[in-house]
Design an enzyme around this catalytic site. Sequence first.
Site, PDB file in Angstrom:
ATOM      1  N   SER A 234       0.840  -1.198   0.000  1.00 52.97           N
ATOM      2  CA  SER A 234       0.000   0.000   0.000  1.00 52.97           C
ATOM      3  C   SER A 234       0.871   1.241   0.000  1.00 52.97           C
ATOM      4  CB  SER A 234      -0.905   0.026   1.237  1.00 52.97           C
ATOM      5  OG  SER A 234      -0.150   0.315   2.403  1.00 52.97           O
ATOM      6  N   ASP A 235       0.340   2.335  -0.532  1.00 53.30           N
ATOM      7  CA  ASP A 235       0.928   3.626  -0.222  1.00 53.30           C
ATOM      8  C   ASP A 235       0.747   3.838   1.276  1.00 53.30           C
ATOM      9  OD1 ASP A 235       2.079   6.130  -0.369  1.00 53.30           O
ATOM     10  OD2 ASP A 235       0.870   6.791  -2.067  1.00 53.30           O
ATOM     11  N   TRP A 236       1.475   4.780   1.846  1.00 51.49           N
ATOM     12  CA  TRP A 236       1.499   4.935   3.299  1.00 51.49           C
ATOM     13  C   TRP A 236       0.138   5.438   3.797  1.00 51.49           C
ATOM     14  CZ3 TRP A 236       5.198   2.621   1.490  1.00 51.49           C
ATOM     15  CH2 TRP A 236       6.346   2.260   2.189  1.00 51.49           C
ATOM     16  N   GLY A 237      -0.598   4.531   4.430  1.00 54.80           N
ATOM     17  CA  GLY A 237      -1.924   4.872   4.923  1.00 54.80           C
ATOM     18  C   GLY A 237      -3.020   4.705   3.899  1.00 54.80           C
TER      19      GLY A 237
END
Length: 422
Positions: A234-237
């Site tokens: 995932s992208d961060w968050g």
Amino acid sequence: MDLDLKTRAAEIVRSLPRAERIALLSGRDLWHLKGVATAGVPPLMITDGPHGLRKQGGDGTGIDLSATVPATCFPPSATLASSWDPGLAEAVGRAIGTEARAEKVAVVLGPGLNLKRHPGCGRNFEYFSEDPLLGGSMAAALVRGIQSTGVGACLKHFALNEQETNRMTVDVIVDERTERELYLRGFEIAVTKGRPWTVMCAYNRVNGEYCSDSARLLTDVVRTEWGFDGLVMSDWGATNDRVQGLRAGLDLEMPSSSGANDVLVARALDDGTLEEATLDQAACRIVELMLRALPAVCADGAYDAGEHHLLARRTAAESTVLLANDGLLPLRPHGRIAVIGRFAEEPRYQGAGSSQITPTRIDAFLPALRDLAPGADILYAPGYGLPHSPPDEEALQQACRTAAEADAPVVLVGLPGPYESE
């Protein structure tokens, strides 16, 4: 993927209790995977790096865009693509990978491959082009260069993450032909020609579905159609529904949910809404990645910062586009040359945000010109301040007077940092 690595990863995963397999599915902190101590695999670092390594110091518990180790700041992708030279991109990637290896980094989070859909996108400098053939070809070359050093690359942000405004919630409505021929085509080229170890999913939704939940994107397209055999993070968050994400093909959540999603995954396994095989598949991909990167991370690494700086200069020169020349260029190295613009002293050489590099060296225009034209009378007027100062009428008038006194004025202008920032 090496079959021996896959076999070894599967053996390691089988040896772990379920709680430890679930724990593998998210980061230890902002920048590290958890590792498997019983198998001799330490926590491995992944970090930013589309146009140079942005390795943050400290304990990995917070984001600090200023506390980063020095690294070569290469021209960002918007400039590199203007060279139209995949060989040059591969050389830049090899240098970035070499620096990552020296810093014990397992995966470089780049290149960024989204299209330039709108001039207001604050990350356009990080993306190659509005053309998917050019962008995909250059990204594939950069990936090959990075991974030639034993360090992984990560294509991002998959998919249709072409704006920063409301990026966490925006729903991109697109018909299939436009999506395939424009927005996915560059990723397809980069995946099939570059063979990246990892792909990062985007924050946004596409046709009503979050990218992190999309089996169509994360499995049907990237794996089944394009043959991708690596890890999806995932992208961060960017994780929306962790259980649905696992079913869709989202292996690694970054950074983590501090254990909250572990509880949800365990509950889904208990009630049968998530299969044990899906958990094991994701865990195996994460362990495969760590085993693949381990030799480079454990090796002694060093690089020649001066040599890499020269490569960055060559890249900038070969990527420069001359729009027109009415006979003024090349400048004569004598006479009176007026240099206008504070960027001559304090250059804007990269955008801001998560890709911002602490450079090993900076070459400013004004001292470089003085070295190149020692016989010239070089005049200078800043004309403006940085980065938020209002227009200064007196400074502008002085710049005009200075330009009028010269045989040739050279004007350095551009956007302030907040206009080109994640």
